[in-house]
Motif scaffolding. Structure first.
Motif, PDB file in Angstrom:
ATOM      1  N   GLU A  91       1.269  -1.291   0.159  1.00 44.70           N
ATOM      2  CA  GLU A  91      -0.030   0.437  -0.044  1.00 44.70           C
ATOM      3  C   GLU A  91       0.901   1.472  -0.015  1.00 44.70           C
ATOM      4  OE1 GLU A  91      -2.605  -0.558   3.939  1.00 44.70           O
ATOM      5  OE2 GLU A  91      -0.742   0.086   4.691  1.00 44.70           O
ATOM      6  N   ASP A 143       0.464   2.666  -8.593  1.00 42.37           N
ATOM      7  CA  ASP A 143      -1.441   3.184  -9.079  1.00 42.37           C
ATOM      8  C   ASP A 143      -1.061   3.966  -9.605  1.00 42.37           C
ATOM      9  OD1 ASP A 143      -0.546   4.973  -7.616  1.00 42.37           O
ATOM     10  OD2 ASP A 143      -2.005   4.839  -6.155  1.00 42.37           O
ATOM     11  N   LYS A 159       1.230  -1.181 -13.508  1.00 45.19           N
ATOM     12  CA  LYS A 159       0.188  -0.322 -13.088  1.00 45.19           C
ATOM     13  C   LYS A 159      -0.641  -1.428 -11.908  1.00 45.19           C
ATOM     14  CE  LYS A 159      -4.014   2.144 -12.661  1.00 45.19           C
ATOM     15  NZ  LYS A 159      -5.137   0.715 -11.763  1.00 45.19           N
ATOM     16  N   GLY A 160      -0.710  -1.373 -10.859  1.00 44.50           N
ATOM     17  CA  GLY A 160      -1.294  -2.225  -9.697  1.00 44.50           C
ATOM     18  C   GLY A 160      -0.467  -3.809  -8.961  1.00 44.50           C
TER      19      GLY A 160
END
Length: 350
Positions: free
Chosen positions: A65, A71, A78-79
């Motif tokens: 996170e 992100d 991305k991801g």
């Protein structure tokens, strides 16, 4: 500026560009594929095969996170968390020895980018001939000092670095024992665009830091690195894979074997074409002199005939007087009988 040597390969403006095929994570976690990439790089004519030596643990923290999660919608990755990305991309350390061995068998220079001090120690055991510092690590002065302390040549990518940061890294490397240094102009976006490459930095960087300079290129194709050669780049690094369609963390901006071969061939041609400052006739042009334009009689003439635009022309071949005398000769007379197609000489003119 003196040239440098990596594993007996001399690098400098007096030598063809040193071409590095960067495997990165394009092995897709298959040692068999990694060895196939080595073979393809050798067949394409690359000088060197470069690995990356790290683990997910030595690169980042296992957090999924915040700033540890990618992100950015424009990112190829991305991801993914940073940790999972490096787990996917890293080259297992136990693969290094067989890869180094296969490179040696095929005449490829094999080396790596260490991402922490333990990686330098590990690569020293494999007798790596030089070390590459990645753009994202070029502010890690302790790592640079560690690699420089081996006394081996350093290649450092300069992506994102200001002149002040470049000065710090170069000083750190040299003070720690680096005597042979290459800086690579690099744009740290993946893929990069030609518009953001700013290769005019290459001669400026060479002058500023008095070292060899090259380009670590993430654009598509070979146009940018060839432009780099024209500006004095002596090293070219490009990511390399067997087929982009096979996927992989860096496959999108990686070269395939046919493209690498084209880079090898055309970069050498670009280097050869630089030559020196030269004007006038070259030895190999002497046979072409006869095909220059010169002045010819374009009609049959009798003694006393006046030269006009109809009977005096500047044409090929080049056995007559130079065309610069055309205006001087108009209105003059010939002193003998002239056959059409005779080159004009002074002894035919009254």
């Amino acid at each position: 500026m003196s040239e440098i040597t990596i594993a007996s390969r001399k690098i400098g403006t007096a030598h063809r560009p040193f071409i590095i095929a960067e495997m990165s994570g394009n092995h897709n976690q298959s040692l068999e594929r990694a060895l196939q990439i080595v073979e393809a790089a050798a067949e394409a004519g690359a000088d060197a095969l470069k690995l990356q030596t790290y683990t997910a643990e030595t690169m980042t923290l296992d957090i999924n996170e915040g700033e540890f999660f990618i992100d950015d919608p424009s990112s190829l990755w991305k991801g993914s968390s940073l940790y999972s990305l490096y787990q996917q991309a890293y080259t297992p350390w136990e693969w290094h020895e067989p890869i180094f061995k296969r490179c040696k068998e095929l005449g490829l220079i094999c080396f790596s980018t260490p991402f922490d001090e333990t990686a330098v120690d590990f690569l020293e055991q494999l007798d790596a001939p030089c070390y590459k510092i990645a753009s994202f690590e070029n502010v890690d002065l302790p790592l640079i000092r560690k690699a420089a302390s081996t006394g081996k040549p350093l290649i450092i990518s300069t992506g994102m670095a200001s002149i002040a940061e470049l000065d710090e890294m170069v000083r750190a490397a040299r003070e720690a024992g680096c005597k042979e240094l290459v800086l690579l102009k690099c744009t740290s976006s993946y893929p990069a665009t030609p518009e953001d490459s700013n290769l005019l930095t290459i001669p400026h960087m060479r002058q500023l830091f008095e070292c060899e300079v090259g380009v670590s290129d993430h654009t598509f194709g070979i146009g940018a690195p060839l432009a780099g050669v024209a500006l004095g780049a002596t090293v070219i690094e490009k990511h390399f894979t067997l087929r982009r369609a096979d996927g992989g963390v860096d496959s999108v901006f990686s070269m395939e074997p046919e493209e690498m071969r084209a880079l090898v061939v055309e970069s050498e041609r670009a280097w050869q074409s630089l030559g020196k400052v030269q004007y006038g006739l070259q030895a190999k042009e002497e046979g072409s002199l006869k095909h220059r334009r010169s002045l010819y009689f374009a009609q049959d003439l009798k003694p006393g005939d006046v030269l006009t635009k109809e009977n005096l022309r500047a044409i090929r071949p080049g056995l007559g007087l130079a065309p610069k005398y055309y205006d001087i000769l108009l209105g003059r007379k010939v002193n003998r009988e002239i056959k059409k197609g005779t080159p004009v000489t002074w002894d035919t003119i009254l």
